[in-house]
Design a protein around this motif. Structure first.
Motif, PDB file in Angstrom:
ATOM      1  N   LEU A 147      31.560  59.827  59.408  1.00 24.49           N
ATOM      2  CA  LEU A 147      30.845  60.512  58.402  1.00 24.49           C
ATOM      3  C   LEU A 147      31.436  62.199  58.116  1.00 24.49           C
ATOM      4  O   LEU A 147      31.826  62.763  58.963  1.00 24.49           O
ATOM      5  N   THR A 148      31.654  62.423  57.055  1.00 20.35           N
ATOM      6  CA  THR A 148      32.260  63.672  56.351  1.00 20.35           C
ATOM      7  C   THR A 148      31.326  64.421  55.515  1.00 20.35           C
ATOM      8  O   THR A 148      30.317  63.887  55.216  1.00 20.35           O
ATOM      9  N   GLU A 149      32.000  65.554  54.904  1.00 17.91           N
ATOM     10  CA  GLU A 149      31.114  66.197  54.098  1.00 17.91           C
ATOM     11  C   GLU A 149      30.812  65.383  52.597  1.00 17.91           C
ATOM     12  O   GLU A 149      29.918  65.545  52.019  1.00 17.91           O
ATOM     13  N   ARG A 150      31.752  64.568  52.433  1.00 16.71           N
ATOM     14  CA  ARG A 150      31.671  63.647  51.288  1.00 16.71           C
ATOM     15  C   ARG A 150      31.226  62.511  51.325  1.00 16.71           C
ATOM     16  O   ARG A 150      30.923  61.648  50.376  1.00 16.71           O
ATOM     17  N   SER A 151      30.816  62.068  52.491  1.00 14.75           N
ATOM     18  CA  SER A 151      30.323  60.701  53.113  1.00 14.75           C
ATOM     19  C   SER A 151      29.493  61.132  54.349  1.00 14.75           C
ATOM     20  O   SER A 151      29.985  60.466  55.279  1.00 14.75           O
ATOM     21  N   PRO A 152      28.405  61.397  54.028  1.00 13.95           N
ATOM     22  CA  PRO A 152      27.568  61.973  55.348  1.00 13.95           C
ATOM     23  C   PRO A 152      26.728  61.114  56.007  1.00 13.95           C
ATOM     24  O   PRO A 152      25.854  61.478  57.085  1.00 13.95           O
ATOM     25  N   SER A 153      26.613  59.680  55.523  1.00 14.53           N
ATOM     26  CA  SER A 153      25.709  58.723  55.891  1.00 14.53           C
ATOM     27  C   SER A 153      26.158  57.266  55.766  1.00 14.53           C
ATOM     28  O   SER A 153      26.767  57.226  54.956  1.00 14.53           O
ATOM     29  N   ILE A 154      25.488  56.541  56.713  1.00 20.10           N
ATOM     30  CA  ILE A 154      25.518  54.943  56.303  1.00 20.10           C
ATOM     31  C   ILE A 154      24.149  54.449  56.895  1.00 20.10           C
ATOM     32  O   ILE A 154      23.793  54.944  57.961  1.00 20.10           O
ATOM     33  N   SER A 155      23.589  53.627  56.002  1.00 18.59           N
ATOM     34  CA  SER A 155      22.340  53.102  56.426  1.00 18.59           C
ATOM     35  C   SER A 155      22.267  52.186  57.547  1.00 18.59           C
ATOM     36  O   SER A 155      23.406  51.345  57.689  1.00 18.59           O
ATOM     37  N   GLU A 156      21.360  51.917  58.558  1.00 19.02           N
ATOM     38  CA  GLU A 156      21.506  51.137  59.551  1.00 19.02           C
ATOM     39  C   GLU A 156      21.251  49.584  59.032  1.00 19.02           C
ATOM     40  O   GLU A 156      22.047  48.788  59.702  1.00 19.02           O
ATOM     41  N   SER A 157      20.604  49.153  57.937  1.00 18.27           N
ATOM     42  CA  SER A 157      20.795  48.047  57.429  1.00 18.27           C
ATOM     43  C   SER A 157      22.337  47.587  57.072  1.00 18.27           C
ATOM     44  O   SER A 157      22.392  46.396  57.266  1.00 18.27           O
ATOM     45  N   ARG A 158      23.085  48.702  56.505  1.00 20.43           N
ATOM     46  CA  ARG A 158      24.323  48.143  56.059  1.00 20.43           C
ATOM     47  C   ARG A 158      25.076  47.934  57.259  1.00 20.43           C
ATOM     48  O   ARG A 158      26.017  46.968  57.369  1.00 20.43           O
ATOM     49  N   MET A 159      24.914  48.485  58.534  1.00 16.62           N
ATOM     50  CA  MET A 159      25.670  48.335  59.671  1.00 16.62           C
ATOM     51  C   MET A 159      25.366  47.051  60.310  1.00 16.62           C
ATOM     52  O   MET A 159      26.441  46.294  60.946  1.00 16.62           O
ATOM     53  N   ASP A 160      24.155  46.618  60.113  1.00 17.02           N
ATOM     54  CA  ASP A 160      23.587  45.052  60.422  1.00 17.02           C
ATOM     55  C   ASP A 160      24.463  44.266  59.721  1.00 17.02           C
ATOM     56  O   ASP A 160      24.693  43.154  60.262  1.00 17.02           O
ATOM     57  N   ARG A 161      24.570  44.493  58.189  1.00 15.91           N
ATOM     58  CA  ARG A 161      25.406  43.496  57.412  1.00 15.91           C
ATOM     59  C   ARG A 161      26.712  43.475  57.786  1.00 15.91           C
ATOM     60  O   ARG A 161      27.390  42.490  58.033  1.00 15.91           O
ATOM     61  N   LEU A 162      27.337  44.456  58.240  1.00 18.68           N
ATOM     62  CA  LEU A 162      28.575  44.610  58.495  1.00 18.68           C
ATOM     63  C   LEU A 162      29.145  43.889  59.822  1.00 18.68           C
ATOM     64  O   LEU A 162      30.039  43.123  60.161  1.00 18.68           O
ATOM     65  N   GLN A 163      28.089  44.019  60.831  1.00 16.12           N
ATOM     66  CA  GLN A 163      28.117  43.021  61.898  1.00 16.12           C
ATOM     67  C   GLN A 163      28.204  41.555  61.540  1.00 16.12           C
ATOM     68  O   GLN A 163      29.082  40.968  62.253  1.00 16.12           O
ATOM     69  N   ARG A 164      27.437  40.896  60.631  1.00 13.22           N
ATOM     70  CA  ARG A 164      27.607  39.603  60.330  1.00 13.22           C
ATOM     71  C   ARG A 164      28.849  39.487  59.737  1.00 13.22           C
ATOM     72  O   ARG A 164      29.599  38.453  59.807  1.00 13.22           O
ATOM     73  N   VAL A 165      29.527  40.553  58.948  1.00 14.08           N
ATOM     74  CA  VAL A 165      30.892  40.151  58.117  1.00 14.08           C
ATOM     75  C   VAL A 165      31.897  39.929  59.284  1.00 14.08           C
ATOM     76  O   VAL A 165      32.924  39.274  59.083  1.00 14.08           O
ATOM     77  N   ILE A 166      31.573  40.891  60.347  1.00 19.85           N
ATOM     78  CA  ILE A 166      32.594  40.952  61.514  1.00 19.85           C
ATOM     79  C   ILE A 166      32.645  39.425  62.161  1.00 19.85           C
ATOM     80  O   ILE A 166      33.644  38.621  62.222  1.00 19.85           O
ATOM     81  N   LEU A 167      31.734  38.977  62.248  1.00 19.21           N
ATOM     82  CA  LEU A 167      31.425  37.621  63.032  1.00 19.21           C
ATOM     83  C   LEU A 167      31.833  36.490  62.018  1.00 19.21           C
ATOM     84  O   LEU A 167      32.639  35.711  62.558  1.00 19.21           O
ATOM     85  N   ALA A 168      31.595  36.450  60.949  1.00 21.40           N
ATOM     86  CA  ALA A 168      32.061  35.398  59.889  1.00 21.40           C
ATOM     87  C   ALA A 168      33.703  35.579  59.840  1.00 21.40           C
ATOM     88  O   ALA A 168      34.337  34.535  59.907  1.00 21.40           O
ATOM     89  N   ALA A 169      34.260  36.761  59.891  1.00 24.54           N
ATOM     90  CA  ALA A 169      35.696  36.955  59.643  1.00 24.54           C
ATOM     91  C   ALA A 169      36.425  36.411  61.018  1.00 24.54           C
ATOM     92  O   ALA A 169      37.321  36.041  60.855  1.00 24.54           O
ATOM     93  N   SER A 170      35.629  36.893  62.069  1.00 23.61           N
ATOM     94  CA  SER A 170      36.408  36.520  63.265  1.00 23.61           C
ATOM     95  C   SER A 170      36.404  34.812  63.274  1.00 23.61           C
ATOM     96  O   SER A 170      37.383  34.188  63.832  1.00 23.61           O
ATOM     97  N   LYS A 171      35.456  34.157  63.069  1.00 20.71           N
ATOM     98  CA  LYS A 171      35.462  32.655  62.941  1.00 20.71           C
ATOM     99  C   LYS A 171      36.556  32.227  61.977  1.00 20.71           C
ATOM    100  O   LYS A 171      37.370  31.332  62.397  1.00 20.71           O
ATOM    101  N   GLN A 172      36.646  32.939  60.676  1.00 18.66           N
ATOM    102  CA  GLN A 172      37.494  32.293  59.712  1.00 18.66           C
ATOM    103  C   GLN A 172      38.865  32.597  60.233  1.00 18.66           C
ATOM    104  O   GLN A 172      39.996  31.707  60.027  1.00 18.66           O
ATOM    105  N   CYS A 173      39.350  33.687  60.638  1.00 16.87           N
ATOM    106  CA  CYS A 173      40.907  33.939  61.127  1.00 16.87           C
ATOM    107  C   CYS A 173      40.946  33.547  62.671  1.00 16.87           C
ATOM    108  O   CYS A 173      42.071  33.653  63.070  1.00 16.87           O
ATOM    109  N   GLN A 174      40.024  32.603  63.504  1.00 22.62           N
ATOM    110  CA  GLN A 174      40.347  32.332  64.633  1.00 22.62           C
ATOM    111  C   GLN A 174      40.489  33.225  65.679  1.00 22.62           C
ATOM    112  O   GLN A 174      41.321  33.168  66.746  1.00 22.62           O
ATOM    113  N   ARG A 175      39.990  34.322  65.625  1.00 27.27           N
ATOM    114  CA  ARG A 175      39.888  35.637  66.550  1.00 27.27           C
ATOM    115  C   ARG A 175      39.061  35.228  67.590  1.00 27.27           C
ATOM    116  O   ARG A 175      37.667  35.125  67.478  1.00 27.27           O
TER     117      ARG A 175
END
Length: 281
Positions: A147-175
């Motif tokens: 979080l910076t002066e030019r990027s001061p926030s990020i929504s909770e709903s977006r954080m939830d979505r990013l968690q799902r992205v991480i799980l899908a990517a982990s499965k795809q790359c065998q991490r």
């Protein structure tokens, strides 16, 4: 510090890439080259013959997307290094039973530990998803929205979505060890982390090329990677981080998007770290 010509820098990166991907440990090979479909389960059966229940999104993916059925062999992982092979024992309307065909394997984490701080809270059009997905594939340990002066926030709903992205990517790359999405971090708190870290790299225009800067980082396999938001850091923020001890590094002569700069810097340091951990042949 030794100056590298563009040709020398290119040759070095090719060498790092070859060494990093051709000389990986056996444990890493186990993580990245599995042949069976792999799915996430918070609970894993510890021994051969034990059964666990799979439901929810993973149940849907297994049965509705991949059309798996009874006796099909799959793997389950828990994102903490646990991996087990088994087969689908039975399926009903609410879930399926997975029976282990061997004992649980516990794979130790990689020694390379790079932590990404990037100002991606204002990115649109799936660009933040792409950034987080590629950080997962490349092996970052954690990613934090900065979080910076030019990027001061990020929504909770977006954080939830990013968690799902991480799980899908982990499965795809065998991490097997999941990347951790950290809570949003302000620049002031980041200064504290910089003070505690041996290596903190800040992408900055007109700075020393990253390959040149990293010649002094022999045997360092962990640290912080810092990328500014669209519009970059303010002069005040930049000065604060420089004073705290970050090393400014350049990523070429072109202006890069936030996600491009993040992946370029992360890929470079991951290949560098792998080459430093691999004994010369």
């Amino acid at each position: 510090m030794q100056t590298l010509t563009p040709l020398r820098a290119f040759s070095l990166l090719r060498s790092l890439s070859f060494r990093a991907f051709s000389s990986s440990s056996n444990d890493y090979a186990d993580q990245s080259r599995g042949g069976l479909p792999r799915f996430y389960s918070e609970v894993l059966p510890p021994h051969k013959g034990n059964v666990v229940r799979v439901h929810g999104d993973e149940f849907w993916h297994m049965t509705k997307v991949l059309r798996l059925s009874t006796n099909d062999r799959v793997e389950l992982f828990n994102g903490k290094g646990g991996l087990i092979e088994g087969c689908i024992q039975s399926i009903d309307r609410t879930g399926l039973d997975f029976v282990a065909l061997n004992d649980l394997k516990l794979i130790p984490p990689q020694s390379t530990q790079w932590h990404v701080f990037a100002g991606f809270g204002t990115l649109k059009g799936g660009r933040a998803d792409w950034l987080v997905e590629k950080c997962t594939e490349l092996g970052a340990s954690t990613v934090s929205p900065l979080l910076t002066e030019r990027s001061p926030s990020i929504s909770e709903s977006r954080m939830d979505r990013l968690q799902r992205v991480i799980l899908a990517a982990s499965k795809q790359c065998q991490r097997l060890h999941g990347m951790i999405l950290k809570p949003p971090t302000k620049v002031n708190y980041l200064l504290h982390l910089v003070g505690e870290s041996k290596v903190s790299l800040l992408a900055a225009a007109k700075a020393t090329p990253v390959v040149c800067a990293m010649t002094s980082l022999t045997n360092e396999a962990s640290g912080l990677i810092i990328i500014g938001p669209e519009g970059d850091f303010t002069e005040k923020e930049m000065n604060m981080m420089i004073k705290a001890g970050v090393t400014a590094v350049g990523l070429g002569s072109h202006r890069l998007r936030v996600e491009t700069a993040t992946i370029a810097l992360l890929a470079t340091v991951m290949l560098w770290s792998d080459s430093q951990q691999t004994p010369a042949s």
